[in-house]
Write a protein that holds these residues in place. Structure first.
Motif, PDB file in Angstrom:
ATOM      1  N   SER A  24       4.821  31.377 -12.412  1.00 33.00           N
ATOM      2  CA  SER A  24       5.525  32.045 -13.503  1.00 33.00           C
ATOM      3  C   SER A  24       7.040  32.015 -13.361  1.00 33.00           C
ATOM      4  N   ASP A  25       7.548  31.699 -12.173  1.00 34.96           N
ATOM      5  CA  ASP A  25       8.990  31.775 -11.934  1.00 34.96           C
ATOM      6  C   ASP A  25       9.686  30.422 -11.934  1.00 34.96           C
ATOM      7  N   LEU A  26       8.931  29.331 -11.862  1.00 36.25           N
ATOM      8  CA  LEU A  26       9.554  28.022 -11.722  1.00 36.25           C
ATOM      9  C   LEU A  26       9.124  27.071 -12.836  1.00 36.25           C
TER      10      LEU A  26
ATOM     11  N   GLU B  81      13.036  29.496 -14.075  1.00 41.27           N
ATOM     12  CA  GLU B  81      12.778  29.383 -15.515  1.00 41.27           C
ATOM     13  C   GLU B  81      14.013  29.709 -16.342  1.00 41.27           C
ATOM     14  N   SER B  82      14.880  30.576 -15.827  1.00 42.99           N
ATOM     15  CA  SER B  82      16.074  30.971 -16.568  1.00 42.99           C
ATOM     16  C   SER B  82      17.076  29.836 -16.747  1.00 42.99           C
ATOM     17  N   LYS B  83      16.974  28.764 -15.911  1.00 40.44           N
ATOM     18  CA  LYS B  83      17.913  27.649 -15.983  1.00 40.44           C
ATOM     19  C   LYS B  83      17.308  26.413 -16.651  1.00 40.44           C
TER      20      LYS B  83
ATOM     21  N   SER C 219       0.838  -1.196   0.000  1.00 41.85           N
ATOM     22  CA  SER C 219       0.000   0.000   0.000  1.00 41.85           C
ATOM     23  C   SER C 219       0.880   1.255   0.000  1.00 41.85           C
ATOM     24  N   PHE C 220       0.253   2.406  -0.256  1.00 44.96           N
ATOM     25  CA  PHE C 220       0.961   3.680  -0.299  1.00 44.96           C
ATOM     26  C   PHE C 220       0.535   4.557   0.869  1.00 44.96           C
ATOM     27  N   SER C 221       1.497   5.257   1.463  1.00 49.72           N
ATOM     28  CA  SER C 221       1.223   6.240   2.508  1.00 49.72           C
ATOM     29  C   SER C 221       1.760   7.586   2.049  1.00 49.72           C
ATOM     30  N   VAL C 222       0.953   8.630   2.222  1.00 54.36           N
ATOM     31  CA  VAL C 222       1.317   9.956   1.733  1.00 54.36           C
ATOM     32  C   VAL C 222       1.219  10.970   2.863  1.00 54.36           C
ATOM     33  N   PHE C 223       2.247  11.815   2.994  1.00 55.32           N
ATOM     34  CA  PHE C 223       2.247  12.910   3.958  1.00 55.32           C
ATOM     35  C   PHE C 223       2.418  14.211   3.188  1.00 55.32           C
ATOM     36  N   GLU C 224       1.523  15.168   3.443  1.00 58.50           N
ATOM     37  CA  GLU C 224       1.499  16.411   2.684  1.00 58.50           C
ATOM     38  C   GLU C 224       2.092  17.565   3.478  1.00 58.50           C
ATOM     39  N   TYR C 225       2.551  18.568   2.739  1.00 60.75           N
ATOM     40  CA  TYR C 225       2.940  19.835   3.352  1.00 60.75           C
ATOM     41  C   TYR C 225       1.682  20.578   3.800  1.00 60.75           C
ATOM     42  N   LYS C 226       1.789  21.300   4.885  1.00 61.94           N
ATOM     43  CA  LYS C 226       0.654  22.129   5.310  1.00 61.94           C
ATOM     44  C   LYS C 226       0.407  23.248   4.310  1.00 61.94           C
ATOM     45  N   LYS C 227       1.508  23.784   3.780  1.00 61.40           N
ATOM     46  CA  LYS C 227       1.401  24.827   2.761  1.00 61.40           C
ATOM     47  C   LYS C 227       2.034  24.296   1.479  1.00 61.40           C
ATOM     48  N   PRO C 228       1.240  24.020   0.456  1.00 56.90           N
ATOM     49  CA  PRO C 228       1.777  23.427  -0.779  1.00 56.90           C
ATOM     50  C   PRO C 228       2.813  24.323  -1.443  1.00 56.90           C
ATOM     51  N   LYS C 229       3.771  23.674  -2.084  1.00 53.37           N
ATOM     52  CA  LYS C 229       4.792  24.370  -2.857  1.00 53.37           C
ATOM     53  C   LYS C 229       4.512  24.160  -4.345  1.00 53.37           C
ATOM     54  N   PRO C 230       5.082  25.012  -5.192  1.00 55.65           N
ATOM     55  CA  PRO C 230       4.955  24.777  -6.634  1.00 55.65           C
ATOM     56  C   PRO C 230       5.596  23.450  -7.016  1.00 55.65           C
ATOM     57  N   GLY C 231       4.978  22.746  -7.949  1.00 54.77           N
ATOM     58  CA  GLY C 231       5.522  21.455  -8.351  1.00 54.77           C
ATOM     59  C   GLY C 231       4.933  20.969  -9.654  1.00 54.77           C
ATOM     60  N   LEU C 232       5.242  19.742  -9.985  1.00 55.83           N
ATOM     61  CA  LEU C 232       4.788  19.126 -11.228  1.00 55.83           C
ATOM     62  C   LEU C 232       3.310  18.798 -11.144  1.00 55.83           C
TER      63      LEU C 232
ATOM     64  N   CYS D  18      18.000  13.918 -12.597  1.00 60.80           N
ATOM     65  CA  CYS D  18      17.749  12.750 -13.457  1.00 60.80           C
ATOM     66  C   CYS D  18      18.363  12.864 -14.846  1.00 60.80           C
ATOM     67  N   GLY D  19      18.854  14.049 -15.210  1.00 61.11           N
ATOM     68  CA  GLY D  19      19.507  14.209 -16.501  1.00 61.11           C
ATOM     69  C   GLY D  19      18.582  14.459 -17.676  1.00 61.11           C
ATOM     70  N   ARG D  20      17.289  14.492 -17.453  1.00 59.78           N
ATOM     71  CA  ARG D  20      16.331  14.739 -18.538  1.00 59.78           C
ATOM     72  C   ARG D  20      16.251  16.220 -18.859  1.00 59.78           C
ATOM     73  N   GLU D  21      15.762  16.554 -20.042  1.00 56.75           N
ATOM     74  CA  GLU D  21      15.684  17.943 -20.483  1.00 56.75           C
ATOM     75  C   GLU D  21      14.246  18.395 -20.754  1.00 56.75           C
ATOM     76  N   ASP D  22      13.283  17.632 -20.245  1.00 55.78           N
ATOM     77  CA  ASP D  22      11.874  17.967 -20.452  1.00 55.78           C
ATOM     78  C   ASP D  22      11.373  18.784 -19.264  1.00 55.78           C
ATOM     79  N   TRP D  23      10.959  20.005 -19.526  1.00 52.08           N
ATOM     80  CA  TRP D  23      10.501  20.907 -18.471  1.00 52.08           C
ATOM     81  C   TRP D  23       9.092  21.409 -18.773  1.00 52.08           C
ATOM     82  N   ILE D  24       8.368  21.719 -17.719  1.00 47.09           N
ATOM     83  CA  ILE D  24       7.022  22.265 -17.856  1.00 47.09           C
ATOM     84  C   ILE D  24       6.798  23.255 -16.721  1.00 47.09           C
ATOM     85  N   LYS D  25       5.878  24.183 -16.924  1.00 41.90           N
ATOM     86  CA  LYS D  25       5.608  25.165 -15.896  1.00 41.90           C
ATOM     87  C   LYS D  25       5.165  24.498 -14.589  1.00 41.90           C
ATOM     88  N   ALA D  26       5.786  24.891 -13.497  1.00 44.10           N
ATOM     89  CA  ALA D  26       5.336  24.402 -12.200  1.00 44.10           C
ATOM     90  C   ALA D  26       3.987  25.009 -11.857  1.00 44.10           C
ATOM     91  N   VAL D  27       3.182  24.286 -11.101  1.00 40.85           N
ATOM     92  CA  VAL D  27       1.832  24.744 -10.790  1.00 40.85           C
ATOM     93  C   VAL D  27       1.639  24.754  -9.292  1.00 40.85           C
TER      94      VAL D  27
END
Length: 231
Positions: A197-199, A211-213, A165-178, A221-230
């Motif tokens: 807009s910045d990540l 975004e500048s990097k 089974s899976f167990s998940v623990f969340e941040y109290k205040k969400p951060k930008p992410g995938l 992981c070495g991958r080059e696929d990026w998308i706007k964080a939400v």
């Protein structure tokens, strides 16, 4: 046609429905089933509540063994009920003994039940763990969405328990992410999430960078696929 072929005919409805035993054996099957059912209920009651919840590997082995045990004394006329009861008691003692060893020796517990694995740490997927445990990212995303988590930045830790089974623990205040929403569902994506807009987030592991990097490979992981964080 030999004797065995004559014995088994597809149009022999009586043999198919009743079998080769006399019809009175159906009443005996009923009695055998009742006895084995009561014995099985007592067995499961003794083994504890864990057998009715999420099972470990050893508990799955016991359950599968039970399925093989109860068939013979319930249905075969040349086998007695006592044999099945003896086997049930043997499995019970084996299961209890193994539980005692697991309680006293941690190495035995790790050997029989496995270890807990971290799949997500601080909003970032540990891709090597997914590969090692043969878990796809889509399977993990589906599990998070079932828990109403649509942004990987909300996940502080995600564990794969020894039971599977899976167990998940969340941040109290969400951060930008995938984003964990399907890319084909553009309407829900726009309604549920706001782009940061910045990540930018790595499409493979979820690590976020300015975004500048984003014109460089991911350091993790070495991958080059990026998308706007939400958010």
């Amino acid at each position: 046609m030999n004797e065995d072929q004559e014995k088994f005919q597809f149009n022999d409805i009586y043999r198919i429905l009743v079998g080769e035993a006399p019809p009175e054996f159906l009443l005996e099957v009923l009695f055998r089933s009742l006895v084995i059912f009561v014995a099985l209920v007592i067995f499961l009651r003794i083994t504890g509540k864990r057998m009715g919840g999420l099972l470990t590997i050893t508990e799955w082995a016991v359950m599968l063994t039970l399925g093989a045990i109860i068939v013979v004394p319930m249905q075969l006329p040349d086998r007695g009920i006592l044999q099945g009861i003896v086997i049930l008691i043997t499995i019970l003692l084996l299961e209890r003994g193994l539980n005692m060893l697991e309680f006293k020796f941690s190495k035995v517990e790790q050997l029989t039940t496995g270890k807990i694995a971290i799949l997500v740490k601080e909003g970032v997927i540990l891709t090597d763990r997914l590969d090692g445990y043969r878990i796809s990212k889509q399977q993990m995303y589906a599990e998070l969405r079932r828990k109403n988590i649509y942004n990987l930045g909300r996940v502080k830790r995600m564990y794969l328990e020894a039971s599977g089974s899976f167990s998940v623990f969340e941040y109290k205040k969400p951060k930008p992410g995938l984003s964990l929403l399907p890319p084909t569902d553009g309407t829900l994506y726009k309604l549920k999430q706001l782009k940061d807009s910045d990540l930018m987030a790595c499409c493979n592991c979820g690590v976020t960078i300015p975004e500048s990097k984003a014109n460089c490979p991911c350091d993790l992981c070495g991958r080059e696929d990026w998308i706007k964080a939400v958010l």
